[in-house]
Design a protein around this motif. Structure first.
Motif, mmCIF file in Angstrom:
data_model
loop_
_atom_site.group_PDB
_atom_site.id
_atom_site.type_symbol
_atom_site.label_atom_id
_atom_site.label_comp_id
_atom_site.label_asym_id
_atom_site.label_seq_id
_atom_site.Cartn_x
_atom_site.Cartn_y
_atom_site.Cartn_z
ATOM 1 N N THR A 365 0.841 -1.204 0.000
ATOM 2 C CA THR A 365 0.000 0.000 0.000
ATOM 3 C C THR A 365 0.875 1.252 0.000
ATOM 4 O O THR A 365 0.604 2.218 -0.725
ATOM 5 C CB THR A 365 -0.919 -0.002 1.238
ATOM 6 N N ASP A 487 -6.114 -1.643 -4.748
ATOM 7 C CA ASP A 487 -5.467 -2.098 -3.515
ATOM 8 C C ASP A 487 -6.406 -3.038 -2.764
ATOM 9 O O ASP A 487 -7.271 -2.590 -2.026
ATOM 10 C CB ASP A 487 -5.084 -0.894 -2.662
ATOM 11 N N GLU A 488 -6.221 -4.316 -2.955
ATOM 12 C CA GLU A 488 -7.044 -5.352 -2.324
ATOM 13 C C GLU A 488 -8.534 -5.045 -2.473
ATOM 14 O O GLU A 488 -9.299 -5.151 -1.520
ATOM 15 C CB GLU A 488 -6.683 -5.481 -0.833
HETATM 16 MG MG LIG Z 1 -2.101 -2.817 2.200
#
Ligand SMILES: [Mg+2]
Ligand SMILES: Nc1ncnc2c1ncn2[C@@H]1O[C@H](COP(=O)(O)OP(=O)(O)O)[C@@H](O)[C@H]1O
Length: 577
Positions: A365, A487-488
């Motif tokens: 991240t 991001d995920e």
């Molecule tokens: Mg992350």
């Protein structure tokens, strides 16, 4: 901040001069009233003095009203501008600013600190000038009537200076502590009310109530301290005034008995002295208010004076639409002292889909947050088509990046506005609907009571996780940014919701330079390239097959996380057959 209101201020100043002069005129008139009417029994004076009194009070009333209106108008405008300015500054701050300052504290800056300043500005502008001037006029009357008596009366004044400054200091201290407590309380409220589900799930209602009560108790104590300071000042001043008046009666009475002065002179003097009490009292009060306002202003200007860490350079140019790719060159990044990313180098070609994998906490991240400049690199540089991203304007950079994260951020607004966020009002309904259809969201939106105009509740609480995610994908689709960061995006969803979101994501990724952080094999397999990030370092790079053969980090992740998934997918698939 007050300068633009100079004409209003001058008008108010004029009103204030009239009020001050007329107040002392009343005290002045006591002498002719007593000496001419009561002692000389003068009939003309009997007619004229009451008429003068009525005219004086009427004019004074009108001026007082105008003065209060004008001054408060200026004060309120200044505060309104200050609040807007403060909010604008908070919005401009970088991400790190929000990590350092809790939400509740920032909220109390705009609400209660600004209120304190408002009290001070309105109070100061109305009372400070008017009462000081009235004071001056009355002092003139007492000196004019009897300067010797005036000097005796004035001897009391130095005695008041010390308590006034002491009360003021205490007020400021109490205000500072009160604001800190209000900030803590707001943070607590904001956290526990928006996190009420977790509070209930863990049975923490009583615990949170006690925590609140404890902070609130502190606020109560501080409030009482403030009351005691504010309540102590007037009787104190009154007592000192009493001493002055006693001295005057003794000496002045002696002069009248001796025949050195007339009763009219003496009572006119006494009237002026008693009338002095009101402005003096208000001035001590206003000192306390101003001290509290200064405490608030210190905190407000602290925020206004914080220069955002991430800003456009003076000669920043607009970044053209990405054509060749993103180059991450020897990037090291630290949040505080320890590096989270260590000498990371990575090139992403335009149109390529790159998957970032690695254990949680590895810095994935963090790495993608550097591309839209949420944070700036500590060392090294990031280039897009050869432009260092610190040399281009933030607007042109962020305008090219679409982001979908694990937590969907939706606002308490209509679905339409949530999808169009970033460009509200500039999209046609067809464009919005097309984006929603591509994001697999159109069907469920049409089932909602007001369709695209349904308001979805704070944080989108009226929608399911998968629905929220599809709205944020529609938002990214509508933005049509050439660079995409996922991001995920699907990790908070169950398998079924994930399949629907996955489809939407694939539509979204088409033709875009994509960095996808995922923990699902299905997403990763489709990537052109896979990069494994461990403890802030790139340890492997390749395709699914080559990396599996290598039997390194990716193989470890695969056996731990993905293999189960693959089996369960296979069994799902078998069941469906
Ligand atoms: Mg992350
Ligand atoms: N705002 C922050 N301040 C300080 N440390 C942070 C912050 N955000 C993340 N970290 C730390 O940086 C490391 C990498 O975090 P992150 O990039 O979120 O990892 P990943 O996304 O790979 O799970 C973690 O050790 C985390 O504790």
């Amino acid at each position: 901040m007050a300068r633009p209101y100079t004409p209003k201020f001058l008008l108010a100043l004029l009103c204030m001069l009239v009020v001050g002069a007329l107040t002392s005129a009343i005290a002045f008139l006591v002498k002719p009233a007593l000496d001419d009417i009561f002692f000389k029994k003068d009939i003309t004076m009997l007619k004229w003095i009451p008429i003068a009194v009525i005219v004086i009070y009427f004019t004074k009333g009108v001026c007082n009203y105008l003065h209060a209106l004008l001054m408060n108008n200026i004060g309120q405008r200044i505060i309104r501008n200050l609040q807007n300015e403060l909010y604008r500054h908070i919005q401009r701050q970088s991400l790190s600013f929000f990590t350092k300052n809790p939400t509740g504290i920032l909220m109390s800056r705009i609400t209660s600190d600004a209120n304190l300043i408002q009290g001070a500005v309105s109070g100061a502008l109305t009372s400070l000038l008017k009462d000081s001037f009235t004071l001056l006029c009355l002092v003139f009357v007492i000196f004019y009537r009897d300067w010797k008596l005036a000097i005796i009366a004035m001897l009391v004044f130095p005695l008041t200076v010390y308590p006034i400054t002491r009360f003021g200091k205490k007020s400021r201290m109490v205000a500072t502590r009160t604001q800190a407590t209000v900030g803590t309380l707001t943070t607590l409220l904001q956290e526990t009310i928006s996190g009420t589900r977790i509070v209930k799930a863990f049975g923490m209602e009583n615990y949170e109530s006690k925590r609140f009560a404890k902070e609130n108790e502190r606020l109560f104590r501080l409030a009482m301290k403030k009351v005691s300071i504010n309540a102590l000042a007037p009787p104190f001043m009154e007592f000192l005034g009493g001493i002055g008046i006693a001295a005057i009666i003794f000496y002045g009475g002696y002069q009248v008995i001796k025949g050195a002065s007339t009763p009219g002179t003496f009572f006119s003097f006494l009237a002026a002295l008693i009338m002095l009490y009101e402005p003096v009292k208000r001035l001590t009060d206003v000192n306390n208010t101003i001290q509290q306002g200064i405490a608030g202003a210190q905190r407000v200007f602290e925020v206004i004076d914080t220069i955002p860490e991430i800003q456009n350079k003076k000669n920043a140019v607009s970044l053209p639409r990405i054509a060749t790719g993103i180059d991450i060159k020897h990037v090291t990044f630290c949040y505080e002292d320890t590096p989270v990313l260590k000498d990371v180098s990575l090139s992403i070609k335009a149109g390529e889909v790159l998957a970032l994998v690695g254990m949680s906490g590895g810095g994935k991240t963090t790495l993608v947050n550097l591309i839209p400049r949420f944070y700036d690199v500590t060392e090294g540089q990031i280039l897009i088509d050869g432009h260092d991203i610190r040399d281009v304007t933030i607007e042109s950079l962020r305008g090219q990046i679409g982001i979908v994260t694990q937590q969907t951020i939706l606002f308490n607004d209509s679905i339409k506005n949530n999808i169009a966020y970033g460009n509200i009002g500039n999209n046609t309904d067809e464009q919005i609907i097309r984006a929603a259809k591509a994001a697999n969201a159109h069907e469920f939106i049409m089932k909602l009571p007001n369709g695209y105009d349904t308001v979805i509740g704070e944080q989108g609480t009226k929608l399911s996780g998968g629905e929220r995610q599809r709205i944020s994908i529609a938002r990214a689709l509508l933005k049509d940014a050439p660079i995409l960061i996922l991001d995920e995006a699907t990790s908070s969803l169950d398998t079924e919701a994930e399949i629907e979101v996955q489809e939407a994501l694939e539509t979204l990724m088409k033709g875009r330079t994509t960095i996808v952080i995922a923990h699902r094999l299905s997403t990763i397999r489709k990537a052109d390239r896979i990069v494994a990030l461990v403890n802030g370092e790139i340890v492997e790079e390749g395709t699914h097959e080559t990396l599996l053969e290598k039997r390194g980090e990716y193989f470890k992740l695969y056996t731990m996380q993905f293999q189960d998934e693959e089996r369960s997918h296979e069994s799902d698939w078998l069941k469906k057959q």
